[in-house]
Scaffold this motif. Structure first.
Motif, PDB file in Angstrom:
ATOM      1  N   LYS A 290      46.961  24.935  51.742  1.00 20.41           N
ATOM      2  CA  LYS A 290      47.735  25.740  50.786  1.00 20.41           C
ATOM      3  C   LYS A 290      46.807  26.574  49.906  1.00 20.41           C
ATOM      4  O   LYS A 290      47.079  27.748  49.642  1.00 20.41           O
ATOM      5  N   VAL A 291      45.727  25.972  49.448  1.00 19.25           N
ATOM      6  CA  VAL A 291      44.768  26.691  48.616  1.00 19.25           C
ATOM      7  C   VAL A 291      44.172  27.855  49.396  1.00 19.25           C
ATOM      8  O   VAL A 291      44.066  28.977  48.890  1.00 19.25           O
ATOM      9  N   GLU A 292      43.802  27.627  50.625  1.00 20.40           N
ATOM     10  CA  GLU A 292      43.203  28.682  51.447  1.00 20.40           C
ATOM     11  C   GLU A 292      44.201  29.807  51.702  1.00 20.40           C
ATOM     12  O   GLU A 292      43.853  30.987  51.619  1.00 20.40           O
TER      13      GLU A 292
ATOM     14  N   GLY B 242      36.687  38.401  51.568  1.00 20.88           N
ATOM     15  CA  GLY B 242      37.286  37.643  52.662  1.00 20.88           C
ATOM     16  C   GLY B 242      37.793  36.302  52.205  1.00 20.88           C
ATOM     17  O   GLY B 242      38.418  36.180  51.160  1.00 20.88           O
ATOM     18  N   THR B 243      37.492  35.283  52.974  1.00 22.15           N
ATOM     19  CA  THR B 243      38.037  33.956  52.706  1.00 22.15           C
ATOM     20  C   THR B 243      37.038  33.038  52.026  1.00 22.15           C
ATOM     21  O   THR B 243      37.165  31.827  52.101  1.00 22.15           O
ATOM     22  N   ARG B 244      36.046  33.613  51.366  1.00 23.57           N
ATOM     23  CA  ARG B 244      35.060  32.759  50.696  1.00 23.57           C
ATOM     24  C   ARG B 244      35.745  31.888  49.652  1.00 23.57           C
ATOM     25  O   ARG B 244      36.591  32.359  48.900  1.00 23.57           O
ATOM     26  N   ASN B 245      35.412  30.638  49.601  1.00 23.29           N
ATOM     27  CA  ASN B 245      36.042  29.695  48.696  1.00 23.29           C
ATOM     28  C   ASN B 245      35.647  29.999  47.262  1.00 23.29           C
ATOM     29  O   ASN B 245      34.490  29.953  46.902  1.00 23.29           O
ATOM     30  N   SER B 246      36.641  30.304  46.399  1.00 22.88           N
ATOM     31  CA  SER B 246      36.341  30.669  45.018  1.00 22.88           C
ATOM     32  C   SER B 246      35.825  29.475  44.217  1.00 22.88           C
ATOM     33  O   SER B 246      35.141  29.650  43.231  1.00 22.88           O
ATOM     34  N   ARG B 247      36.169  28.275  44.642  1.00 24.39           N
ATOM     35  CA  ARG B 247      35.698  27.102  43.901  1.00 24.39           C
ATOM     36  C   ARG B 247      34.191  26.941  44.017  1.00 24.39           C
ATOM     37  O   ARG B 247      33.557  26.381  43.142  1.00 24.39           O
ATOM     38  N   SER B 248      33.591  27.446  45.082  1.00 25.19           N
ATOM     39  CA  SER B 248      32.150  27.322  45.219  1.00 25.19           C
ATOM     40  C   SER B 248      31.421  28.254  44.268  1.00 25.19           C
ATOM     41  O   SER B 248      30.254  28.066  43.985  1.00 25.19           O
TER      42      SER B 248
ATOM     43  N   LEU C 239      43.792  33.732  50.482  1.00 24.46           N
ATOM     44  CA  LEU C 239      43.941  34.882  51.379  1.00 24.46           C
ATOM     45  C   LEU C 239      44.968  35.865  50.830  1.00 24.46           C
ATOM     46  O   LEU C 239      44.747  37.077  50.818  1.00 24.46           O
ATOM     47  N   ARG C 240      46.106  35.339  50.364  1.00 21.73           N
ATOM     48  CA  ARG C 240      47.160  36.181  49.831  1.00 21.73           C
ATOM     49  C   ARG C 240      46.686  36.944  48.595  1.00 21.73           C
ATOM     50  O   ARG C 240      46.940  38.141  48.454  1.00 21.73           O
ATOM     51  N   MET C 241      45.958  36.263  47.709  1.00 25.42           N
ATOM     52  CA  MET C 241      45.464  36.913  46.493  1.00 25.42           C
ATOM     53  C   MET C 241      44.407  37.956  46.822  1.00 25.42           C
ATOM     54  O   MET C 241      44.353  39.014  46.193  1.00 25.42           O
ATOM     55  N   SER C 242      43.546  37.702  47.781  1.00 26.32           N
ATOM     56  CA  SER C 242      42.522  38.687  48.125  1.00 26.32           C
ATOM     57  C   SER C 242      43.155  39.907  48.797  1.00 26.32           C
ATOM     58  O   SER C 242      42.678  41.018  48.624  1.00 26.32           O
ATOM     59  N   LYS C 243      44.260  39.711  49.542  1.00 25.50           N
ATOM     60  CA  LYS C 243      44.956  40.846  50.141  1.00 25.50           C
ATOM     61  C   LYS C 243      45.647  41.690  49.076  1.00 25.50           C
ATOM     62  O   LYS C 243      45.731  42.904  49.190  1.00 25.50           O
ATOM     63  N   LYS C 244      46.139  41.024  48.015  1.00 19.64           N
ATOM     64  CA  LYS C 244      46.792  41.758  46.931  1.00 19.64           C
ATOM     65  C   LYS C 244      45.774  42.489  46.056  1.00 19.64           C
ATOM     66  O   LYS C 244      46.131  43.340  45.275  1.00 19.64           O
ATOM     67  N   GLY C 245      44.505  42.101  46.158  1.00 22.42           N
ATOM     68  CA  GLY C 245      43.484  42.748  45.336  1.00 22.42           C
ATOM     69  C   GLY C 245      43.328  42.109  43.981  1.00 22.42           C
ATOM     70  O   GLY C 245      42.943  42.754  43.020  1.00 22.42           O
ATOM     71  N   LYS C 246      43.647  40.835  43.877  1.00 21.43           N
ATOM     72  CA  LYS C 246      43.516  40.119  42.605  1.00 21.43           C
ATOM     73  C   LYS C 246      42.505  39.004  42.769  1.00 21.43           C
ATOM     74  O   LYS C 246      42.234  38.544  43.854  1.00 21.43           O
ATOM     75  N   GLY C 247      41.986  38.550  41.652  1.00 22.60           N
ATOM     76  CA  GLY C 247      41.101  37.395  41.674  1.00 22.60           C
ATOM     77  C   GLY C 247      39.643  37.780  41.781  1.00 22.60           C
ATOM     78  O   GLY C 247      39.296  38.935  42.021  1.00 22.60           O
ATOM     79  N   PRO C 248      38.751  36.811  41.593  1.00 23.77           N
ATOM     80  CA  PRO C 248      37.322  37.086  41.551  1.00 23.77           C
ATOM     81  C   PRO C 248      36.704  37.394  42.900  1.00 23.77           C
ATOM     82  O   PRO C 248      35.608  37.905  42.971  1.00 23.77           O
TER      83      PRO C 248
END
Length: 176
Positions: free
Chosen positions: A7-9, A27-33, A13-22
């Motif tokens: 679900k997190v992944e 791509g799909t790089r884990n933001s928690r890292s 993906l959905r947030m990166s497609k929308k253009g939001k978030g850090p």
């Protein structure tokens, strides 16, 4: 991989497609890292010592009052467990160092035991003095304050690096 991780992944993906978030455009790089003091960028670490000292003194006070009072509760396992847990909590807070990590366009820190991020576009201004550094967000979030005396931060080195960061990202920078 558990269902929560999937679900997190999917949400990332959905947030990166929308253009939001850090992680926009990454791509799909884990933001928690990217959170925490171990990521990319320059890290300035401090040290918590006021709260751990107070907790340790509270444990000593609690232990000494019980021994001096000579009550029956001194022999209780719960009594000694409470003193032990105060000391463990003090040690845990002492060992977890507060930090400021300056990345290319993001700032990271830990506040109230949570990792926080702030984009350069969301910074109202950065105030620097000899004994403290204040980073004011444009949002309703609380200010980020880093003290030389309270948390043993090297405010002079932080100020030099934050001035470079402010000039690069056109953030208002004030020296006091």
């Amino acid at each position: 991989m558990g269902s929560f991780d999937r679900k997190v992944e999917r949400n990332q993906l959905r947030m990166s497609k929308k253009g939001k978030g850090p992680n926009v455009g990454q791509g799909t790089r884990n933001s928690r890292s990217s959170l925490g003091a171990n990521g990319e960028g320059e890290v300035f670490k401090g040290r918590n010592f006021i709260l751990p000292s107070a907790l340790f003194l509270l444990a000593l006070l609690y232990g000494s009052v019980g021994i001096i009072g000579n009550t029956a509760e001194v022999n209780s396992v719960l009594y000694w467990a409470t003193i032990f847990l105060y000391i463990v909590l003090a040690l845990a807070i002492f060992l977890r160092k507060p930090y400021l990590r300056i990345n290319k366009s993001w700032l990271y820190t830990s506040k109230f035991n949570r990792d926080r991020m702030l984009d350069a576009g969301n910074i109202s201004k950065i105030k620097v003095s000899r004994n403290k550094i204040v980073i004011e967000p444009k949002t309703r979030e609380p200010k980020w304050v880093f003290y030389r005396t309270r948390n043993r931060f090297d405010t002079e080195a932080m100020a030099a690096r934050l001035e470079l960061y402010a000039n690069t990202h056109h953030v208002k920078f004030e020296k006091e």
